[in-house]
Design a protein around this motif. Structure first.
Motif, PDB file in Angstrom:
ATOM      1  N   ASN A   1      45.295  37.003  43.795  1.00  0.00           N
ATOM      2  CA  ASN A   1      45.209  36.910  42.330  1.00  0.00           C
ATOM      3  C   ASN A   1      46.569  36.888  41.647  1.00  0.00           C
ATOM      4  O   ASN A   1      46.692  37.231  40.482  1.00  0.00           O
ATOM      5  CB  ASN A   1      44.326  38.011  41.751  1.00  0.00           C
ATOM      6  N   GLU A   2      47.585  36.499  42.383  1.00  0.00           N
ATOM      7  CA  GLU A   2      48.927  36.324  41.848  1.00  0.00           C
ATOM      8  C   GLU A   2      49.292  34.852  41.953  1.00  0.00           C
ATOM      9  O   GLU A   2      49.166  34.255  43.020  1.00  0.00           O
ATOM     10  CB  GLU A   2      49.939  37.156  42.637  1.00  0.00           C
ATOM     11  N   VAL A   3      49.726  34.270  40.847  1.00  0.00           N
ATOM     12  CA  VAL A   3      50.121  32.866  40.830  1.00  0.00           C
ATOM     13  C   VAL A   3      51.591  32.816  40.421  1.00  0.00           C
ATOM     14  O   VAL A   3      51.940  33.181  39.301  1.00  0.00           O
ATOM     15  CB  VAL A   3      49.262  32.045  39.841  1.00  0.00           C
TER      16      VAL A   3
ATOM     17  N   HIS B   1      40.840  33.212  44.387  1.00  0.00           N
ATOM     18  CA  HIS B   1      41.196  31.943  45.038  1.00  0.00           C
ATOM     19  C   HIS B   1      41.829  32.223  46.397  1.00  0.00           C
ATOM     20  O   HIS B   1      42.552  33.197  46.578  1.00  0.00           O
ATOM     21  CB  HIS B   1      42.176  31.166  44.162  1.00  0.00           C
TER      22      HIS B   1
ATOM     23  N   THR C   1      41.620  39.585  36.760  1.00  0.00           N
ATOM     24  CA  THR C   1      42.396  38.524  36.142  1.00  0.00           C
ATOM     25  C   THR C   1      43.501  38.104  37.095  1.00  0.00           C
ATOM     26  O   THR C   1      43.832  38.805  38.048  1.00  0.00           O
ATOM     27  CB  THR C   1      43.024  38.972  34.810  1.00  0.00           C
ATOM     28  N   LEU C   2      44.055  36.951  36.805  1.00  0.00           N
ATOM     29  CA  LEU C   2      45.211  36.471  37.538  1.00  0.00           C
ATOM     30  C   LEU C   2      46.456  36.967  36.827  1.00  0.00           C
ATOM     31  O   LEU C   2      46.465  37.093  35.609  1.00  0.00           O
ATOM     32  CB  LEU C   2      45.234  34.940  37.527  1.00  0.00           C
TER      33      LEU C   2
ATOM     34  N   VAL D   1      50.090  35.582  36.193  1.00  0.00           N
ATOM     35  CA  VAL D   1      50.746  34.286  36.312  1.00  0.00           C
ATOM     36  C   VAL D   1      52.184  34.381  35.825  1.00  0.00           C
ATOM     37  O   VAL D   1      52.451  34.951  34.770  1.00  0.00           O
ATOM     38  CB  VAL D   1      49.991  33.220  35.468  1.00  0.00           C
TER      39      VAL D   1
ATOM     40  N   THR E   1      40.182  33.751  39.681  1.00  0.00           N
ATOM     41  CA  THR E   1      40.357  34.962  40.492  1.00  0.00           C
ATOM     42  C   THR E   1      39.650  34.784  41.825  1.00  0.00           C
ATOM     43  O   THR E   1      38.635  34.096  41.923  1.00  0.00           O
ATOM     44  CB  THR E   1      39.806  36.202  39.762  1.00  0.00           C
TER      45      THR E   1
ATOM     46  N   VAL F   1      49.686  30.870  45.432  1.00  0.00           N
ATOM     47  CA  VAL F   1      48.566  31.700  45.002  1.00  0.00           C
ATOM     48  C   VAL F   1      48.272  32.665  46.132  1.00  0.00           C
ATOM     49  O   VAL F   1      48.063  32.241  47.275  1.00  0.00           O
ATOM     50  CB  VAL F   1      47.305  30.846  44.704  1.00  0.00           C
TER      51      VAL F   1
END
Length: 159
Positions: free
Chosen positions: A96-98, A59, A24-25, A27, A57, A93
């Motif tokens: 997986n961290e936004v 990205h 998962t991201l 956010v 995920t 980004v």
């Protein structure tokens, strides 16, 4: 990829895995006065200055400018989308961290739809009434219209 609980990174989110084993991201939406969103998500759609930008995920690393508009986030383990009105800023980004830093933000479920509709109609009327060479007034009216439209859309209004 386990992290020690005391370990901090220089980013504002961390990699996580859902119960199904899917990545998962993480956010985080931060405005000058508060953190508007800080939770895992499956998918994010951002209003970048070049159009809508979808983030899943895995990205590629990215730094982008954000326009005034509506961000949509699908929380982890949910099929429901949450709308958040953003008032311009930047998104990063990475792994997986936004991280989203904005001038202002408001969750759609916290916006009164009737008040947002009224503000949208007033901003649209003001923009349509402007004539002449007053460039400053046109820019201000356009920005007010974008803000009102983003809030109205995030609250569930159709534009």
């Amino acid at each position: 990829m386990a992290k020690d609980k005391g370990q901090r990174t220089n980013t504002s989110a961390s990699l996580s895995t859902s119960d199904k084993g899917q990545m998962t991201l993480t956010v985080r939406v931060i405005s000058p006065d508060k953190t508007v969103w800080d939770a895992p998500a499956e998918e994010v759609v951002l209003p970048s200055t070049t159009g809508q930008l979808g983030i899943l995920t895995g990205h590629a690393p990215l730094l982008t400018a954000l326009d005034t508009g509506v961000m949509r986030v699908r929380a982890a383990k949910s099929q429901n989308w949450q709308a958040i009105a953003l008032l311009g800023g930047f998104a990063e980004v990475e792994e997986n961290e936004v991280t989203i830093l904005v001038n202002g933000a408001e969750r759609g479920d916290k916006i009164n739809l009737d008040e947002a509709r009224t503000a949208y109609n007033q901003a649209q009327a003001r923009l349509n009434q402007l004539v002449g060479d007053d460039r400053q007034a046109q820019i201000q009216a356009t920005q007010a219209f974008k803000r009102a439209r983003a809030r109205f859309q995030a609250a569930g209004g159709l534009v």
